[in-house]
Scaffold this active site. Structure first.
Site, PDB file in Angstrom:
ATOM      1  N   ARG A  21      -3.892  13.336   0.996  1.00  0.00           N
ATOM      2  CA  ARG A  21      -3.210  12.701   0.183  1.00  0.00           C
ATOM      3  C   ARG A  21      -1.827  11.938   1.039  1.00  0.00           C
ATOM      4  NH1 ARG A  21      -3.129  13.855  -5.494  1.00  0.00           N
ATOM      5  NH2 ARG A  21      -5.367  14.304  -6.067  1.00  0.00           N
ATOM      6  N   ARG A  25       2.456   9.212  -4.060  1.00  0.00           N
ATOM      7  CA  ARG A  25       3.531   8.610  -4.850  1.00  0.00           C
ATOM      8  C   ARG A  25       4.722   8.997  -3.956  1.00  0.00           C
ATOM      9  NH1 ARG A  25       1.731  11.498 -10.274  1.00  0.00           N
ATOM     10  NH2 ARG A  25       0.447  12.614  -8.721  1.00  0.00           N
ATOM     11  N   ARG A  34       1.256   0.765  -7.085  1.00  0.00           N
ATOM     12  CA  ARG A  34       0.646   1.329  -8.275  1.00  0.00           C
ATOM     13  C   ARG A  34       1.362   0.551  -9.718  1.00  0.00           C
ATOM     14  NH1 ARG A  34      -0.779   3.435 -12.104  1.00  0.00           N
ATOM     15  NH2 ARG A  34      -1.275   5.599 -12.398  1.00  0.00           N
ATOM     16  N   ASP A  71     -11.033   8.125  -5.481  1.00  0.00           N
ATOM     17  CA  ASP A  71     -11.006   9.397  -5.750  1.00  0.00           C
ATOM     18  C   ASP A  71     -12.328  10.118  -5.927  1.00  0.00           C
ATOM     19  OD1 ASP A  71      -8.736  10.889  -7.448  1.00  0.00           O
ATOM     20  OD2 ASP A  71     -10.642  11.410  -8.207  1.00  0.00           O
ATOM     21  N   TYR A 147     -15.083  19.754 -12.969  1.00  0.00           N
ATOM     22  CA  TYR A 147     -14.642  18.770 -13.996  1.00  0.00           C
ATOM     23  C   TYR A 147     -15.569  18.192 -14.866  1.00  0.00           C
ATOM     24  CZ  TYR A 147     -10.399  18.519 -10.678  1.00  0.00           C
ATOM     25  OH  TYR A 147      -9.378  18.550 -10.109  1.00  0.00           O
TER      26      TYR A 147
HETATM   27  O1  CP3 Z   1      -4.459   9.702   0.528  1.00  0.00           O
HETATM   28  C1  CP3 Z   1      -5.690  10.315   0.338  1.00  0.00           C
HETATM   29  O2  CP3 Z   1      -5.784  11.421   0.501  1.00  0.00           O
HETATM   30  C2  CP3 Z   1      -6.857   9.489  -0.359  1.00  0.00           C
HETATM   31  C3  CP3 Z   1      -6.960   9.378  -1.426  1.00  0.00           C
HETATM   32  C4  CP3 Z   1      -7.307  10.655  -2.527  1.00  0.00           C
HETATM   33  C5  CP3 Z   1      -7.065  10.530  -3.886  1.00  0.00           C
HETATM   34  N1  CP3 Z   1      -7.772  11.472  -4.159  1.00  0.00           N
HETATM   35  C6  CP3 Z   1      -6.158   9.750  -4.404  1.00  0.00           C
HETATM   36  C7  CP3 Z   1      -5.429  10.046  -5.805  1.00  0.00           C
HETATM   37  C8  CP3 Z   1      -8.536  11.735  -2.321  1.00  0.00           C
HETATM   38  C9  CP3 Z   1      -9.126  11.917  -0.924  1.00  0.00           C
HETATM   39  C10 CP3 Z   1      -8.517  12.388  -3.610  1.00  0.00           C
HETATM   40  C11 CP3 Z   1      -9.447  13.573  -3.827  1.00  0.00           C
HETATM   41  C12 CP3 Z   1      -9.299  14.165  -4.799  1.00  0.00           C
HETATM   42  N2  CP3 Z   1      -9.219  13.912  -6.206  1.00  0.00           N
HETATM   43  C13 CP3 Z   1      -9.531  15.604  -4.903  1.00  0.00           C
HETATM   44  C14 CP3 Z   1      -9.893  16.530  -3.557  1.00  0.00           C
HETATM   45  C15 CP3 Z   1      -8.875  16.808  -2.968  1.00  0.00           C
HETATM   46  C16 CP3 Z   1      -7.635  17.996  -3.361  1.00  0.00           C
HETATM   47  O3  CP3 Z   1      -6.516  17.399  -3.778  1.00  0.00           O
HETATM   48  O4  CP3 Z   1      -7.935  18.930  -3.495  1.00  0.00           O
HETATM   49  C17 CP3 Z   1      -9.287  16.075  -6.402  1.00  0.00           C
HETATM   50  C18 CP3 Z   1      -9.497  17.553  -6.748  1.00  0.00           C
HETATM   51  C19 CP3 Z   1      -9.227  14.858  -7.041  1.00  0.00           C
HETATM   52  C20 CP3 Z   1      -9.045  14.909  -8.343  1.00  0.00           C
HETATM   53  C21 CP3 Z   1      -7.786  14.229  -8.929  1.00  0.00           C
HETATM   54  N3  CP3 Z   1      -7.538  12.839  -8.787  1.00  0.00           N
HETATM   55  C22 CP3 Z   1      -6.617  15.121  -9.701  1.00  0.00           C
HETATM   56  C23 CP3 Z   1      -6.716  16.419  -9.989  1.00  0.00           C
HETATM   57  C24 CP3 Z   1      -5.879  14.207  -9.829  1.00  0.00           C
HETATM   58  C25 CP3 Z   1      -4.396  14.381 -10.500  1.00  0.00           C
HETATM   59  C26 CP3 Z   1      -3.467  14.919  -9.767  1.00  0.00           C
HETATM   60  C27 CP3 Z   1      -2.219  13.998  -9.354  1.00  0.00           C
HETATM   61  O5  CP3 Z   1      -1.802  14.087  -8.075  1.00  0.00           O
HETATM   62  O6  CP3 Z   1      -1.928  13.203 -10.166  1.00  0.00           O
HETATM   63  C28 CP3 Z   1      -6.244  12.711  -9.273  1.00  0.00           C
HETATM   64  C29 CP3 Z   1      -5.324  11.448  -9.286  1.00  0.00           C
HETATM   65  C30 CP3 Z   1      -4.969  10.849  -8.009  1.00  0.00           C
HETATM   66  N4  CP3 Z   1      -5.961  10.894  -6.739  1.00  0.00           N
HETATM   67  C31 CP3 Z   1      -3.664  10.379  -7.480  1.00  0.00           C
HETATM   68  C32 CP3 Z   1      -3.978   9.732  -6.102  1.00  0.00           C
HETATM   69  C33 CP3 Z   1      -2.998   9.046  -5.184  1.00  0.00           C
HETATM   70  C34 CP3 Z   1      -2.594  10.326  -8.210  1.00  0.00           C
HETATM   71  C35 CP3 Z   1      -2.636   9.066  -9.162  1.00  0.00           C
HETATM   72  C36 CP3 Z   1      -1.252   8.250  -9.695  1.00  0.00           C
HETATM   73  O7  CP3 Z   1      -0.935   7.437  -8.494  1.00  0.00           O
HETATM   74  O8  CP3 Z   1      -0.860   8.359 -10.604  1.00  0.00           O
END
Ligand code: CP3
Length: 343
Positions: A21, A25, A34, A71, A147
């Site tokens: 990640r 943010r 964003r 994602d 999910y």
């Molecule tokens: O920088 C990176 O790592 C690359 C991008 C990336 C994202 N999601 C962007 C993202 C990667 C590799 C993921 C994988 C992901 N997504 C996982 C596996 C990794 C982990 O964290 O265990 C999972 C379980 C998800 C599902 C997911 N996506 C959730 C539960 C959420 C909400 C939580 C949150 O942080 O808001 C997301 C949204 C998400 N994916 C964001 C980002 C940058 C936040 C969205 C935003 O900017 O509003």
């Protein structure tokens, strides 16, 4: 590429580092991009902007690898399960998979509807420094299934586990459909230009050992085997989160991948003893240590002492960056790791 050399356990001039990640943010630059699009999925689908945020942590932190900005949930999305990312609540599906009939909702050939991902990869690879690796990724079938069955994140996974223990055949059908999509999806990412692949199994820790191997890890292994047979030079990283209690068991498995991601809940010395010979280890600084520069430095010190200034390790956090972690400490983390592991 130092990151790829490290995946292959070659000698490198320092221990390479990137962060799960790393685009997110905690970076103002991310928040600015964003804000230009309506929702998070619009950002994933916008090739220019997704490329821009993929490259941000390389420019700002000087990480050794970029990870594709996307994602894991784009796969269920393109299989026909519509999805909303709700602020402060995370992802929510409008329909979920609970019985045999629900399987009809799932459309085949999802990998053909993901050109926005492949185009982001090609554009990013064309703009990224030749010395930096680009990591592609997917969610593991089990994590994606949680999910799709729960409809959202869960504390108990009771719907998934109810299916697992009452109708295991149905769960296997869901997992098999996902695996078939994921093989071609990862293959298409490789064709578009990624240099390595990571498989995220974020909810591996929801299952007991025996169920995890049957419903979780066997599918990852099958996907990794498929990719390795066709692309032996593309390193594969797997990250089953929360399996520390049976980490030792992964020493017995067939080796179809190169790097094992260690989450922050696992003692690194234990991980090294259990798996360090068999796999290159990636991890595992507790992300919250970044709230305090001193605790961050202590954490780095400890991991470097255990893993040594030698091959067999890729530095990373033990899970993703959080939105309110201080960006200055993330920048320092990369600098300190590079200095402290210099050979
Ligand atoms: O920088 C990176 O790592 C690359 C991008 C990336 C994202 N999601 C962007 C993202 C990667 C590799 C993921 C994988 C992901 N997504 C996982 C596996 C990794 C982990 O964290 O265990 C999972 C379980 C998800 C599902 C997911 N996506 C959730 C539960 C959420 C909400 C939580 C949150 O942080 O808001 C997301 C949204 C998400 N994916 C964001 C980002 C940058 C936040 C969205 C935003 O900017 O509003």
């Amino acid at each position: 590429m130092i990151f790829i050399d490290a995946c292959n356990r070659k000698e490198t001039s320092y221990t390479p580092i990137w962060m799960m990640r790393q685009a997110g943010r905690y970076l103002n630059e991310y928040k600015e991009v964003r804000a230009k699009v309506g929702n998070f999925l619009d950002l994933c689908k916008n090739v220019e902007l997704a490329t821009e945020v993929t490259l941000q942590p390389i420019d700002i932190l000087d990480c050794d690898a970029a990870i594709l900005f996307s994602d894991i949930l784009v796969i269920p999305l393109e299989m026909g399960l519509e999805l909303d990312f709700i602020k402060n609540e995370g992802p929510k599906f409008r329909q979920c998979i609970r019985d045999e009939n629900d399987l009809n909702i799932l459309k085949p050939m999802a990998h053909k509807r993901l050109d926005y991902v492949y185009d982001t990869i090609s554009l990013t690879r064309s703009k990224l420094d030749k010395k930096k690796a680009l990591i592609g990724f997917c969610g593991a079938p089990w994590t994606l299934a949680t999910y799709m069955i729960e409809g959202q994140g869960s504390k108990t996974y009771s719907n998934c586990k109810k299916m697992l223990y009452t109708n295991p055949k149905l769960l296997h059908k869901v997992l098999e459909k996902l695996s078939n999509e994921l093989k071609i999806y990862l293959e298409s990412q490789i064709k578009a230009g990624v240099n390595a692949i990571m498989i995220f199994d974020s909810w591996a820790g929801a299952l007991e050992k025996k169920s995890y191997f049957e419903f979780g890890f066997d599918y990852i292994n099958d996907i990794a085997k498929y990719i390795k047979s066709k692309y032996p030079n593309i390193p594969i990283i797997v990250f089953p989160k929360g399996i520390g209690g049976f980490l030792y068991a992964f020493n017995q498995i067939e080796k179809n991948f190169d790097v094992f991601g260690i989450d922050w809940g696992i003692d690194m010395q234990y991980a090294k003893n259990a798996l360090g010979e068999k796999f290159v280890l990636q991890g595992n600084l507790e992300p919250c240590r970044l709230y305090n520069l001193n605790t961050m430095e202590e954490g780095i010190e400890e991991i470097v002492r255990i893993m040594g200034n030698k091959s067999g390790h890729i530095f990373n956090l033990g899970h993703g960056m959080l939105p309110d972690l201080p960006r200055e400490n993330a920048i320092k983390l990369v600098q300190i790791v590079k200095e402290k592991t210099k050979r």
